[in-house]
Design a protein around this motif. Structure first.
Motif, mmCIF file in Angstrom:
data_model
loop_
_atom_site.group_PDB
_atom_site.id
_atom_site.type_symbol
_atom_site.label_atom_id
_atom_site.label_comp_id
_atom_site.label_asym_id
_atom_site.label_seq_id
_atom_site.Cartn_x
_atom_site.Cartn_y
_atom_site.Cartn_z
ATOM 1 N N ASN A 207 -73.852 -90.978 -15.758
ATOM 2 C CA ASN A 207 -73.916 -92.362 -15.293
ATOM 3 C C ASN A 207 -75.310 -92.697 -14.765
ATOM 4 O O ASN A 207 -76.218 -91.865 -14.795
ATOM 5 C CB ASN A 207 -72.834 -92.642 -14.247
ATOM 6 N N ALA A 208 -75.483 -93.904 -14.267
ATOM 7 C CA ALA A 208 -76.799 -94.378 -13.837
ATOM 8 C C ALA A 208 -77.347 -93.567 -12.666
ATOM 9 O O ALA A 208 -78.564 -93.513 -12.452
ATOM 10 C CB ALA A 208 -76.719 -95.858 -13.457
ATOM 11 N N ASP A 209 -76.463 -92.921 -11.893
ATOM 12 C CA ASP A 209 -76.899 -92.112 -10.752
ATOM 13 C C ASP A 209 -77.184 -90.667 -11.134
ATOM 14 O O ASP A 209 -77.518 -89.848 -10.274
ATOM 15 C CB ASP A 209 -75.829 -92.143 -9.649
ATOM 16 N N GLY A 210 -77.013 -90.340 -12.422
ATOM 17 C CA GLY A 210 -77.269 -88.977 -12.862
ATOM 18 C C GLY A 210 -76.084 -88.052 -12.710
ATOM 19 O O GLY A 210 -76.215 -86.831 -12.895
ATOM 20 N N ASP A 211 -74.925 -88.615 -12.370
ATOM 21 C CA ASP A 211 -73.725 -87.797 -12.202
ATOM 22 C C ASP A 211 -72.976 -87.668 -13.524
ATOM 23 O O ASP A 211 -72.944 -88.599 -14.338
ATOM 24 C CB ASP A 211 -72.791 -88.425 -11.159
ATOM 25 N N GLU A 212 -72.354 -86.520 -13.738
ATOM 26 C CA GLU A 212 -71.571 -86.296 -14.952
ATOM 27 C C GLU A 212 -70.175 -86.892 -14.782
ATOM 28 O O GLU A 212 -69.474 -86.602 -13.813
ATOM 29 C CB GLU A 212 -71.473 -84.800 -15.249
ATOM 30 N N LYS A 213 -69.794 -87.739 -15.734
ATOM 31 C CA LYS A 213 -68.496 -88.392 -15.690
ATOM 32 C C LYS A 213 -67.762 -88.164 -17.002
ATOM 33 O O LYS A 213 -68.334 -87.671 -17.977
ATOM 34 C CB LYS A 213 -68.653 -89.896 -15.438
ATOM 35 N N GLU A 214 -66.477 -88.535 -17.018
ATOM 36 C CA GLU A 214 -65.672 -88.411 -18.231
ATOM 37 C C GLU A 214 -65.078 -89.759 -18.608
ATOM 38 O O GLU A 214 -64.784 -90.581 -17.733
ATOM 39 C CB GLU A 214 -64.547 -87.381 -18.028
ATOM 40 N N LEU A 215 -64.927 -89.964 -19.899
ATOM 41 C CA LEU A 215 -64.284 -91.187 -20.414
ATOM 42 C C LEU A 215 -63.094 -90.775 -21.256
ATOM 43 O O LEU A 215 -63.245 -90.065 -22.255
ATOM 44 C CB LEU A 215 -65.263 -92.006 -21.254
ATOM 45 N N SER A 216 -61.906 -91.220 -20.862
ATOM 46 C CA SER A 216 -60.687 -90.901 -21.598
ATOM 47 C C SER A 216 -60.395 -91.968 -22.638
ATOM 48 O O SER A 216 -61.010 -93.036 -22.650
ATOM 49 C CB SER A 216 -59.499 -90.799 -20.627
ATOM 50 N N SER A 217 -59.447 -91.686 -23.501
ATOM 51 C CA SER A 217 -59.072 -92.658 -24.535
ATOM 52 C C SER A 217 -58.502 -93.933 -23.923
ATOM 53 O O SER A 217 -58.723 -95.034 -24.437
ATOM 54 C CB SER A 217 -58.045 -92.033 -25.493
ATOM 55 N N ASP A 218 -57.762 -93.810 -22.817
ATOM 56 C CA ASP A 218 -57.198 -94.991 -22.164
ATOM 57 C C ASP A 218 -58.303 -95.891 -21.614
ATOM 58 O O ASP A 218 -58.243 -97.121 -21.731
ATOM 59 C CB ASP A 218 -56.261 -94.572 -21.027
ATOM 60 N N ALA A 219 -59.325 -95.282 -21.009
ATOM 61 C CA ALA A 219 -60.443 -96.066 -20.491
ATOM 62 C C ALA A 219 -61.234 -96.694 -21.632
ATOM 63 O O ALA A 219 -61.732 -97.821 -21.509
ATOM 64 C CB ALA A 219 -61.344 -95.185 -19.633
ATOM 65 N N LEU A 220 -61.345 -95.966 -22.742
ATOM 66 C CA LEU A 220 -62.056 -96.492 -23.900
ATOM 67 C C LEU A 220 -61.332 -97.701 -24.478
ATOM 68 O O LEU A 220 -61.966 -98.670 -24.912
ATOM 69 C CB LEU A 220 -62.195 -95.413 -24.973
ATOM 70 N N ARG A 221 -60.002 -97.679 -24.458
ATOM 71 C CA ARG A 221 -59.211 -98.793 -24.994
ATOM 72 C C ARG A 221 -59.597 -100.110 -24.308
ATOM 73 O O ARG A 221 -59.750 -101.144 -24.973
ATOM 74 C CB ARG A 221 -57.723 -98.516 -24.788
ATOM 75 N N LYS A 222 -59.781 -100.079 -22.996
ATOM 76 C CA LYS A 222 -60.131 -101.290 -22.244
ATOM 77 C C LYS A 222 -61.498 -101.816 -22.680
ATOM 78 O O LYS A 222 -61.711 -103.018 -22.799
ATOM 79 C CB LYS A 222 -60.126 -100.995 -20.746
ATOM 80 N N ARG A 223 -62.442 -100.902 -22.920
ATOM 81 C CA ARG A 223 -63.789 -101.318 -23.324
ATOM 82 C C ARG A 223 -63.786 -101.896 -24.739
ATOM 83 O O ARG A 223 -64.532 -102.823 -25.028
ATOM 84 C CB ARG A 223 -64.752 -100.139 -23.226
ATOM 85 N N ILE A 224 -62.953 -101.347 -25.600
ATOM 86 C CA ILE A 224 -62.851 -101.884 -26.963
ATOM 87 C C ILE A 224 -62.261 -103.288 -26.936
ATOM 88 O O ILE A 224 -62.724 -104.192 -27.646
ATOM 89 C CB ILE A 224 -61.993 -100.954 -27.850
ATOM 90 N N GLU A 225 -61.240 -103.484 -26.109
ATOM 91 C CA GLU A 225 -60.623 -104.807 -25.996
ATOM 92 C C GLU A 225 -61.618 -105.827 -25.462
ATOM 93 O O GLU A 225 -61.633 -106.986 -25.900
ATOM 94 C CB GLU A 225 -59.383 -104.749 -25.093
ATOM 95 N N GLU A 226 -62.460 -105.413 -24.524
ATOM 96 C CA GLU A 226 -63.478 -106.320 -23.997
ATOM 97 C C GLU A 226 -64.480 -106.681 -25.083
ATOM 98 O O GLU A 226 -64.908 -107.833 -25.199
ATOM 99 C CB GLU A 226 -64.198 -105.651 -22.815
ATOM 100 N N TRP A 227 -64.854 -105.684 -25.909
ATOM 101 C CA TRP A 227 -65.776 -105.960 -27.018
ATOM 102 C C TRP A 227 -65.152 -106.954 -27.998
ATOM 103 O O TRP A 227 -65.818 -107.887 -28.452
ATOM 104 C CB TRP A 227 -66.126 -104.661 -27.743
ATOM 105 N N LYS A 228 -63.882 -106.770 -28.321
ATOM 106 C CA LYS A 228 -63.208 -107.679 -29.258
ATOM 107 C C LYS A 228 -63.201 -109.108 -28.720
ATOM 108 O O LYS A 228 -63.453 -110.068 -29.456
ATOM 109 C CB LYS A 228 -61.765 -107.208 -29.506
ATOM 110 N N LYS A 229 -62.911 -109.269 -27.424
ATOM 111 C CA LYS A 229 -62.858 -110.602 -26.840
ATOM 112 C C LYS A 229 -64.208 -111.286 -26.880
ATOM 113 O O LYS A 229 -64.306 -112.484 -27.144
ATOM 114 C CB LYS A 229 -62.367 -110.501 -25.383
ATOM 115 N N ARG A 230 -65.272 -110.522 -26.629
ATOM 116 C CA ARG A 230 -66.606 -111.096 -26.564
ATOM 117 C C ARG A 230 -67.243 -111.289 -27.939
ATOM 118 O O ARG A 230 -67.879 -112.310 -28.193
ATOM 119 C CB ARG A 230 -67.511 -110.184 -25.717
#
Length: 234
Positions: A207-230
């Motif tokens: 992330n922007a702070d240099g910390d290691e994070k994880e992205l799950s399929s459920d979290a990805l689904r929300k980002r895809i839906e936002e892309w579709k709307k925009r």
């Protein structure tokens, strides 16, 4: 140089366009203009997706694509490298004859001079060239620009890029398929920022702070839906 052979090298494509447009052409400009590069893959029995399944009683010479396959280079990140002036070619994925995308487990690298362009694409570009659009092909000038997320982080921008790439290629935007693309990028030899690697149910990123994070399929689904709307309603 009015006659064009069916397949052209970078030098041949640029020279022909220069005679038709009176402007200088380079590989990055060809990519920016929307031309698709192609590259040759020699026959290998280890790639049945490309060359078909050998059958016991059928000689190799009679198999489809027995000699090889002219494959498209269409992955957005691979093309961005070329547009930025890369000194070689990296292939992360390509398409089969029936249009399916296949990913390369270990990315392919080869010299720029192995890229080829198709004559019909070059001719179409020249015929649509429009001086009143600032030297941009007419088809490109009329094309809707790709949106960027408002204040989005690096991961969001990458996800939008992958979604655009899948949509433009007629691919699936299901979370499982978009995640497969992200995992392939994360596990490549030089993963794009901010990817670090993949996990069983997602990807790891910084992330922007240099910390290691994880992205799950459920979290990805929300980002895809936002892309579709925009982006699909622009």
């Amino acid at each position: 140089m009015n006659y064009l052979q069916k397949i052209l090298t970078i030098e041949e494509a640029c020279l022909w366009l220069e005679t038709k447009t009176a402007q200088r052409w380079t590989l990055p400009r060809l990519i920016d203009a929307g031309l698709m590069p192609w590259f040759w893959i020699d026959y290998s029995p280890g790639w049945p997706e490309l060359f078909g399944e050998p059958e016991k009683d059928v000689p190799l010479a009679f198999l489809p694509a027995a000699r090889g396959y002219l494959a498209p280079l269409f992955n957005t990140l691979d093309l961005r490298r070329l547009a930025a002036g890369a000194s070689d070619v990296i292939v992360s994925s390509t398409r089969t004859r029936d249009g399916r995308e296949i990913f390369v487990e270990t990315e392919w690298r080869f010299p720029l001079d192995e890229l080829r362009f198709k004559a019909e694409d070059i001719e179409l570009l020249a015929s649509g060239f429009s001086a009143d659009k600032g030297g941009v092909p007419a088809s490109q000038g009329d094309r809707k620009p790709r949106l960027q997320p408002d204040g989005g982080d690096e991961l969001t921008r990458l996800i939008w890029l992958v979604c655009y790439d899948a949509h433009d290629a007629g691919g699936s935007l299901k979370p499982i398929d978009v995640m497969a693309r992200l995992k392939n990028l994360a596990d490549s030899g030089q993963p794009p920022r901010p990817l670090i690697g993949s996990i069983s149910n997602g990807i790891k990123f910084e992330n922007a702070d240099g910390d290691e994070k994880e992205l799950s399929s459920d979290a990805l689904r929300k980002r895809i839906e936002e892309w579709k709307k925009r982006c699909l309603k622009q």
